[in-house]
Write a protein that holds these residues in place. Structure first.
Motif, short mmCIF file in Angstrom:
data_model
loop_
_atom_site.label_atom_id
_atom_site.label_comp_id
_atom_site.label_asym_id
_atom_site.label_seq_id
_atom_site.Cartn_x
_atom_site.Cartn_y
_atom_site.Cartn_z
N MET A 90 0.81 -1.21 0.00
CA MET A 90 0.00 0.00 0.00
C MET A 90 0.85 1.27 0.00
SD MET A 90 -3.01 -0.92 -0.27
CE MET A 90 -3.94 -2.38 -0.13
N ASP A 91 2.12 1.16 0.37
CA ASP A 91 2.99 2.34 0.35
C ASP A 91 3.10 2.93 -1.04
OD1 ASP A 91 3.49 2.21 3.05
OD2 ASP A 91 5.36 1.08 2.82
N LYS A 92 3.08 2.07 -2.05
CA LYS A 92 3.17 2.55 -3.43
C LYS A 92 1.93 3.34 -3.82
CE LYS A 92 6.28 -1.11 -4.63
NZ LYS A 92 6.36 -2.50 -4.89
N ILE A 93 0.78 2.90 -3.37
CA ILE A 93 -0.45 3.64 -3.65
C ILE A 93 -0.39 5.01 -2.98
CG2 ILE A 93 -2.95 3.72 -3.20
CD1 ILE A 93 -3.02 0.73 -3.79
N VAL A 94 0.10 5.07 -1.77
CA VAL A 94 0.23 6.35 -1.06
C VAL A 94 1.20 7.27 -1.81
CG1 VAL A 94 1.03 7.45 1.06
CG2 VAL A 94 -0.43 5.42 1.18
N ILE A 134 1.77 7.29 -5.01
CA ILE A 134 1.07 7.76 -6.21
C ILE A 134 0.04 8.82 -5.83
CG2 ILE A 134 -0.39 7.11 -8.16
CD1 ILE A 134 0.92 4.29 -7.97
N LEU A 135 -0.67 8.59 -4.74
CA LEU A 135 -1.65 9.58 -4.27
C LEU A 135 -0.97 10.90 -3.94
CD1 LEU A 135 -3.90 7.33 -2.01
CD2 LEU A 135 -4.65 8.57 -4.06
N ALA A 136 0.18 10.84 -3.29
CA ALA A 136 0.91 12.08 -2.95
C ALA A 136 1.34 12.81 -4.22
CB ALA A 136 2.10 11.75 -2.07
N GLY A 137 1.82 12.05 -5.21
CA GLY A 137 2.20 12.67 -6.48
C GLY A 137 1.02 13.28 -7.20
N LEU A 138 -0.10 12.60 -7.17
CA LEU A 138 -1.32 13.12 -7.80
C LEU A 138 -1.79 14.38 -7.08
CD1 LEU A 138 -3.69 13.01 -9.74
CD2 LEU A 138 -4.77 11.34 -8.20
N HIS A 139 -1.73 14.35 -5.77
CA HIS A 139 -2.13 15.53 -4.99
C HIS A 139 -1.27 16.74 -5.36
CE1 HIS A 139 -2.11 18.17 -1.41
NE2 HIS A 139 -3.41 17.92 -1.47
N ASP A 140 0.03 16.55 -5.42
CA ASP A 140 0.92 17.65 -5.79
C ASP A 140 0.64 18.13 -7.21
OD1 ASP A 140 2.14 17.54 -3.31
OD2 ASP A 140 3.90 16.44 -4.03
N ALA A 141 0.40 17.19 -8.12
CA ALA A 141 0.11 17.55 -9.50
C ALA A 141 -1.18 18.37 -9.61
CB ALA A 141 0.02 16.29 -10.37
N ALA A 198 -6.13 9.36 0.50
CA ALA A 198 -4.90 9.08 1.25
C ALA A 198 -5.21 8.78 2.71
CB ALA A 198 -3.93 10.25 1.14
N GLY A 199 -6.25 9.42 3.24
CA GLY A 199 -6.67 9.15 4.62
C GLY A 199 -7.09 7.71 4.82
N ARG A 200 -7.61 7.08 3.78
CA ARG A 200 -7.97 5.66 3.87
C ARG A 200 -6.74 4.79 4.13
NH1 ARG A 200 -10.39 3.78 -1.33
NH2 ARG A 200 -10.49 1.82 -0.19
N TYR A 201 -5.57 5.30 3.74
CA TYR A 201 -4.32 4.58 3.93
C TYR A 201 -3.50 5.18 5.07
CZ TYR A 201 -5.61 2.62 -0.55
OH TYR A 201 -6.30 1.99 -1.56
N ASP A 202 -4.19 5.89 5.97
CA ASP A 202 -3.57 6.52 7.14
C ASP A 202 -2.45 7.48 6.77
OD1 ASP A 202 -5.25 5.18 8.94
OD2 ASP A 202 -3.97 3.40 8.87
N GLU A 203 -2.64 8.19 5.67
CA GLU A 203 -1.67 9.19 5.23
C GLU A 203 -2.37 10.54 5.19
OE1 GLU A 203 2.03 10.57 4.08
OE2 GLU A 203 1.50 8.53 4.66
N GLU A 204 -1.74 11.55 5.76
CA GLU A 204 -2.31 12.89 5.74
C GLU A 204 -1.51 13.75 4.78
OE1 GLU A 204 -3.13 16.59 8.77
OE2 GLU A 204 -3.06 14.55 9.57
N LEU A 205 -2.18 14.23 3.74
CA LEU A 205 -1.54 15.11 2.77
C LEU A 205 -1.91 16.55 3.10
CD1 LEU A 205 -2.29 13.08 -0.48
CD2 LEU A 205 -0.17 13.13 0.84
#
Length: 165
Positions: free
Chosen positions: A1-5, A7-14, A57-64
């Motif tokens: 799941m780290d890879k999905i996070v 990608i999500l972070a990259g998408l968020h920045d984009a 990203a919150g679904r994967y316990d990541e806060e952007l």
């Protein structure tokens, strides 16, 4: 799941970068009401897309981080710079500036499109239907934005040869 996070972070920045780019173009295209208004609308839609990505990203316990409307000052500075250039006479024709802006917007949209393609494949690989549905909606949004950019460029391009120097 780290890879999905990732990608999500990259998408968020984009998406945040694309929102800023749309705001800058809106600031520079103050005499073209149609373009200015639509660029502002598209910037808001990018902000909403970035919000959707933050929730995913919150679904994967990541806060952007919420980058918000960070482009307001940059857009104002761009508008001031454009006005100063017009005063000293070093400004290209408006149509040429708009084509440059549209080209830059198209380039800024590409990272979001690539991240969405990656995320779509990742969602399929892990069989996450909810993620896939959300990403499909985001993908439709970026495709719409790219279509508008291309259409607007096709509308403006024929005007460039006829523009006064």
């Amino acid at each position: 799941m780290d890879k999905i996070v990732m990608i999500l972070a990259g998408l968020h920045d984009a998406e945040a970068d694309l929102a800023l780019a749309f705001r800058r173009v809106a600031g520079r295209q103050e005499t073209d009401e149609r373009t200015r208004r639509l660029c502002r609308t598209l910037a808001q839609r990018c902000d909403r897309c970035a919000g959707r990505v933050r929730r995913l990203a919150g679904r994967y316990d990541e806060e952007l981080p919420d980058r918000g409307d960070s482009g307001a000052l940059a857009a104002a500075a761009d508008s001031l710079q454009q006005g100063l250039a017009a005063l000293v006479g070093s400004r290209p024709p408006q149509e040429l500036l708009l084509l440059r802006d549209l080209r830059d917007l198209h380039l800024k949209a590409q990272p979001a499109a690539v991240h969405l393609a990656l995320l779509k494949q990742a969602a399929r690989a892990v069989r996450d239907r909810e993620l896939l549905d959300e990403v499909t909606g985001l993908d439709e949004e970026i495709r719409t934005q790219l279509a508008w950019i291309r259409t607007r460029a096709r509308e403006v391009a024929p005007q460039v040869p006829a523009a006064p120097d």
